[in-house]
Design a protein around this motif. Structure first.
Motif, PDB file in Angstrom:
ATOM      1  N   CYS A 203     -63.419  14.060  -5.008  1.00  0.00           N
ATOM      2  CA  CYS A 203     -64.546  14.143  -5.942  1.00  0.00           C
ATOM      3  C   CYS A 203     -64.469  15.394  -6.822  1.00  0.00           C
ATOM      4  N   LEU A 204     -63.977  16.491  -6.276  1.00  0.00           N
ATOM      5  CA  LEU A 204     -63.816  17.716  -7.056  1.00  0.00           C
ATOM      6  C   LEU A 204     -62.785  17.521  -8.168  1.00  0.00           C
ATOM      7  N   LYS A 205     -61.704  16.822  -7.834  1.00  0.00           N
ATOM      8  CA  LYS A 205     -60.681  16.542  -8.844  1.00  0.00           C
ATOM      9  C   LYS A 205     -61.248  15.652  -9.949  1.00  0.00           C
ATOM     10  N   LEU A 206     -62.018  14.650  -9.547  1.00  0.00           N
ATOM     11  CA  LEU A 206     -62.645  13.761 -10.526  1.00  0.00           C
ATOM     12  C   LEU A 206     -63.638  14.530 -11.390  1.00  0.00           C
ATOM     13  N   ALA A 207     -64.413  15.400 -10.762  1.00  0.00           N
ATOM     14  CA  ALA A 207     -65.413  16.178 -11.496  1.00  0.00           C
ATOM     15  C   ALA A 207     -64.784  17.120 -12.510  1.00  0.00           C
ATOM     16  N   CYS A 208     -63.552  17.536 -12.270  1.00  0.00           N
ATOM     17  CA  CYS A 208     -62.832  18.408 -13.220  1.00  0.00           C
ATOM     18  C   CYS A 208     -62.327  17.642 -14.430  1.00  0.00           C
TER      19      CYS A 208
END
Length: 208
Positions: free
Chosen positions: A110-115
């Protein structure tokens, strides 16, 4: 749909305790306004006899500006979309090893997607800054101040979106991936920040 709200509605939602829109969506929104100012300058230049020699370029700039505005408007929505799974991941239980393992994996994804969205906002802001640079050269001089305001807004979009990348990369377990993302973001900030400053200084110098 955030972009279907009028300006007053958008500001009311932004000021509320609702988790979205946040800094990323606001950055994209500011970028839309900055690019719209560029479009205004181009439209004021279009068809003017004094600028006959750059009419083809101005038409091209208008087309590009329209694409940039649409992209940034879409990114206001997308930024809200990618935050939702991350907000849910924060609330996952971590009472045992199995739950912790799942939560860590889900958080990382999710952090990668949020970036991904703020990075795209930055990339689009870079395009907008380049376009403003050309408008400063070829656009009507009666609206040159609007190029200066526009490029400042586009730089704000660039810088604001970067913070939304850094807040997510800081939490990533995969530090190699995080530092690669950070390096790309810092490169955009350095090069395009200076470019925007140069456009602003040129406008300022011509007005004083």
């Amino acid at each position: 749909m955030l972009m279907e709200k009028n300006c007053t509605n958008f500001i009311e939602v932004l000021a509320s305790s609702a988790p979205v829109p946040g800094g990323g969506g606001a950055s994209a929104y500011v970028g839309v306004i900055g690019m719209a100012l560029g479009s205004m300058v181009a439209n004021l230049t279009l068809g003017k006899k004094k600028y006959d020699d750059v009419q083809a370029d101005i038409k091209n700039l208008l087309s590009k500006a329209d694409d940039i505005q649409k992209t940034l408007m879409d990114l206001v929505e997308k930024d809200a979309e990618v935050f939702e799974p991350l907000s849910k991941a924060y609330g996952l239980p971590n009472n045992n090893d199995e739950e912790r393992l799942y939560k860590n994996k889900r958080m990382e994804d999710c952090l990668k997607l949020a970036c991904s969205v703020p990075i795209k906002i930055m990339e689009t802001a870079v395009e907008a800054i380049i376009l403003q640079e050309e408008l400063a050269e070829k656009g009507t001089k009666i609206a040159l101040s609007d190029v200066g305001v526009g490029v400042l807004f586009c730089k704000s979009a660039l810088m604001g979106a970067s913070l939304n990348v850094f807040i997510n990369t800081k939490l990533m377990k995969d530090r190699i991936y995080a530092e690669e993302i950070n390096a790309g973001v810092e490169k955009m900030l350095e090069a395009s920040g200076k470019r925007a400053d140069a456009v602003y200084e040129k406008v300022l110098k011509s007005l004083k």
